[in-house]
Design a protein around this motif. Structure first.
Motif, PDB file in Angstrom:
ATOM      1  N   ARG A   1      -6.870 -14.799   2.281  1.00 59.74           N
ATOM      2  CA  ARG A   1      -4.976 -15.748   2.802  1.00 59.74           C
ATOM      3  C   ARG A   1      -4.381 -15.232   2.043  1.00 59.74           C
ATOM      4  NH1 ARG A   1      -6.101 -19.157   8.881  1.00 59.74           N
ATOM      5  NH2 ARG A   1      -6.552 -17.689   9.169  1.00 59.74           N
ATOM      6  N   ALA A   2      -4.498 -16.202   0.728  1.00 54.82           N
ATOM      7  CA  ALA A   2      -3.741 -17.115  -0.351  1.00 54.82           C
ATOM      8  C   ALA A   2      -3.906 -15.578  -0.870  1.00 54.82           C
ATOM      9  CB  ALA A   2      -3.755 -17.671  -1.656  1.00 54.82           C
ATOM     10  N   ARG A   3      -4.475 -15.291  -1.106  1.00 55.04           N
ATOM     11  CA  ARG A   3      -4.411 -13.334  -1.899  1.00 55.04           C
ATOM     12  C   ARG A   3      -3.864 -12.409  -1.224  1.00 55.04           C
ATOM     13  NH1 ARG A   3      -6.200  -8.825  -2.969  1.00 55.04           N
ATOM     14  NH2 ARG A   3      -6.703  -7.789  -4.881  1.00 55.04           N
ATOM     15  N   ALA A   4      -4.021 -11.989  -0.289  1.00 58.09           N
ATOM     16  CA  ALA A   4      -3.460 -11.357   0.774  1.00 58.09           C
ATOM     17  C   ALA A   4      -1.767 -11.555   0.720  1.00 58.09           C
ATOM     18  CB  ALA A   4      -3.354 -11.799   2.330  1.00 58.09           C
ATOM     19  N   GLY A   5      -1.402 -12.445   1.057  1.00 55.72           N
ATOM     20  CA  GLY A   5      -0.048 -13.242   1.053  1.00 55.72           C
ATOM     21  C   GLY A   5       1.141 -12.728  -0.402  1.00 55.72           C
ATOM     22  N   ARG A   6      -0.308 -13.447  -1.332  1.00 54.11           N
ATOM     23  CA  ARG A   6       0.768 -12.569  -3.053  1.00 54.11           C
ATOM     24  C   ARG A   6       0.662 -10.962  -3.115  1.00 54.11           C
ATOM     25  NH1 ARG A   6       4.089 -14.046  -6.743  1.00 54.11           N
ATOM     26  NH2 ARG A   6       3.518 -13.354  -8.788  1.00 54.11           N
TER      27      ARG A   6
ATOM     28  N   VAL B   1       4.796   0.321   3.557  1.00 55.64           N
ATOM     29  CA  VAL B   1       4.046  -0.440   5.118  1.00 55.64           C
ATOM     30  C   VAL B   1       2.492  -0.655   5.558  1.00 55.64           C
ATOM     31  CG1 VAL B   1       5.263  -1.528   6.630  1.00 55.64           C
ATOM     32  CG2 VAL B   1       6.290  -1.213   4.799  1.00 55.64           C
ATOM     33  N   PHE B   2       2.254   0.854   5.744  1.00 49.47           N
ATOM     34  CA  PHE B   2       1.398   0.655   6.604  1.00 49.47           C
ATOM     35  C   PHE B   2      -0.297   0.347   6.124  1.00 49.47           C
ATOM     36  CE2 PHE B   2       4.381   1.879   9.450  1.00 49.47           C
ATOM     37  CZ  PHE B   2       4.299   0.993  10.821  1.00 49.47           C
ATOM     38  N   ALA B   3      -0.065   0.758   4.854  1.00 51.08           N
ATOM     39  CA  ALA B   3      -1.535   0.988   4.467  1.00 51.08           C
ATOM     40  C   ALA B   3      -2.054  -0.597   2.942  1.00 51.08           C
ATOM     41  CB  ALA B   3      -1.657   1.866   2.496  1.00 51.08           C
ATOM     42  N   ILE B   4      -0.582  -1.640   2.687  1.00 49.90           N
ATOM     43  CA  ILE B   4      -0.562  -2.195   2.210  1.00 49.90           C
ATOM     44  C   ILE B   4       0.229  -3.877   2.732  1.00 49.90           C
ATOM     45  CG2 ILE B   4      -0.950  -3.295  -0.007  1.00 49.90           C
ATOM     46  CD1 ILE B   4      -0.209  -1.000  -1.176  1.00 49.90           C
ATOM     47  N   ILE B   5       1.285  -3.974   3.060  1.00 51.46           N
ATOM     48  CA  ILE B   5       1.796  -4.998   4.004  1.00 51.46           C
ATOM     49  C   ILE B   5       1.002  -5.755   4.887  1.00 51.46           C
ATOM     50  CG2 ILE B   5       3.844  -6.246   4.200  1.00 51.46           C
ATOM     51  CD1 ILE B   5       4.818  -3.856   2.385  1.00 51.46           C
ATOM     52  N   TRP B   6       1.275  -4.814   5.995  1.00 53.99           N
ATOM     53  CA  TRP B   6       0.688  -4.645   6.712  1.00 53.99           C
ATOM     54  C   TRP B   6      -0.809  -4.604   7.467  1.00 53.99           C
ATOM     55  CZ3 TRP B   6       1.853  -6.937  11.227  1.00 53.99           C
ATOM     56  CH2 TRP B   6       1.319  -7.246  12.111  1.00 53.99           C
ATOM     57  N   PRO B   7      -2.023  -4.846   6.754  1.00 54.55           N
ATOM     58  CA  PRO B   7      -3.210  -4.866   6.820  1.00 54.55           C
ATOM     59  C   PRO B   7      -2.783  -6.933   5.677  1.00 54.55           C
ATOM     60  CG  PRO B   7      -2.957  -2.700   6.014  1.00 54.55           C
ATOM     61  CD  PRO B   7      -1.417  -3.548   6.196  1.00 54.55           C
ATOM     62  N   ASN B   8      -2.688  -6.905   4.910  1.00 53.19           N
ATOM     63  CA  ASN B   8      -2.633  -8.289   4.505  1.00 53.19           C
ATOM     64  C   ASN B   8      -2.092  -9.507   4.623  1.00 53.19           C
ATOM     65  OD1 ASN B   8      -3.387  -7.546   2.075  1.00 53.19           O
ATOM     66  ND2 ASN B   8      -2.279  -6.644   1.205  1.00 53.19           N
ATOM     67  N   GLN B   9      -0.620  -8.472   5.804  1.00 55.53           N
ATOM     68  CA  GLN B   9       0.219  -9.579   6.593  1.00 55.53           C
ATOM     69  C   GLN B   9      -0.834 -10.348   7.941  1.00 55.53           C
ATOM     70  OE1 GLN B   9       2.349 -10.096   5.264  1.00 55.53           O
ATOM     71  NE2 GLN B   9       4.167 -12.196   6.899  1.00 55.53           N
ATOM     72  N   LYS B  10      -1.705  -8.969   8.637  1.00 59.92           N
ATOM     73  CA  LYS B  10      -2.297  -9.406   9.744  1.00 59.92           C
ATOM     74  C   LYS B  10      -3.370 -10.608   9.072  1.00 59.92           C
ATOM     75  CE  LYS B  10      -3.982  -5.333  10.639  1.00 59.92           C
ATOM     76  NZ  LYS B  10      -4.009  -4.440  11.021  1.00 59.92           N
ATOM     77  N   LYS B  11      -4.275 -11.055   7.607  1.00 56.34           N
ATOM     78  CA  LYS B  11      -5.204 -12.342   7.192  1.00 56.34           C
ATOM     79  C   LYS B  11      -3.819 -12.781   7.018  1.00 56.34           C
ATOM     80  CE  LYS B  11      -7.973  -8.456   4.724  1.00 56.34           C
ATOM     81  NZ  LYS B  11      -7.998  -8.532   3.291  1.00 56.34           N
TER      82      LYS B  11
END
Length: 87
Positions: free
Chosen positions: A48-53, A26-36
């Motif tokens: 953003r598209a890549r971060a969402g995936r 959650v804190f190393a992968i999901i949250w940083p990408n979710q912020k984008k």
């Protein structure tokens, strides 16, 4: 329990490791990408598209790990005691 020093601690240790993996996910992968994706961090549309995936796939991994984690953590309570778990 994290070091599996006694057989009785193996189930809670496995559950603890799965929970730790989920926490780090959650804190190393999901949250940083979710912020984008949410626009809290500047990013291009492609980023953003890549971060969402990536966030979606990492969240799916967490969902798949949640059932084994709950099983192992409840197994440590004695309900599922077997010789394999030191029962």
């Amino acid at each position: 329990a994290f070091l599996f020093r006694e057989r009785a601690y193996v189930p809670i240790g496995v559950g603890g490791w799965l929970g730790t993996i989920m926490f780090l996910n959650v804190f190393a992968i999901i949250w940083p990408n979710q912020k984008k994706v949410l626009g809290l961090v500047p990013a291009t549309d492609d980023e953003r598209a890549r971060a969402g995936r990536v966030a979606f796939l990492a969240a799916r991994v967490n969902a798949m790990l949640s059932m084994p984690m709950l099983f192992f953590m409840t197994a440590s309570g004695g309900l599922f005691r077997t010789p394999l778990f030191g029962g």
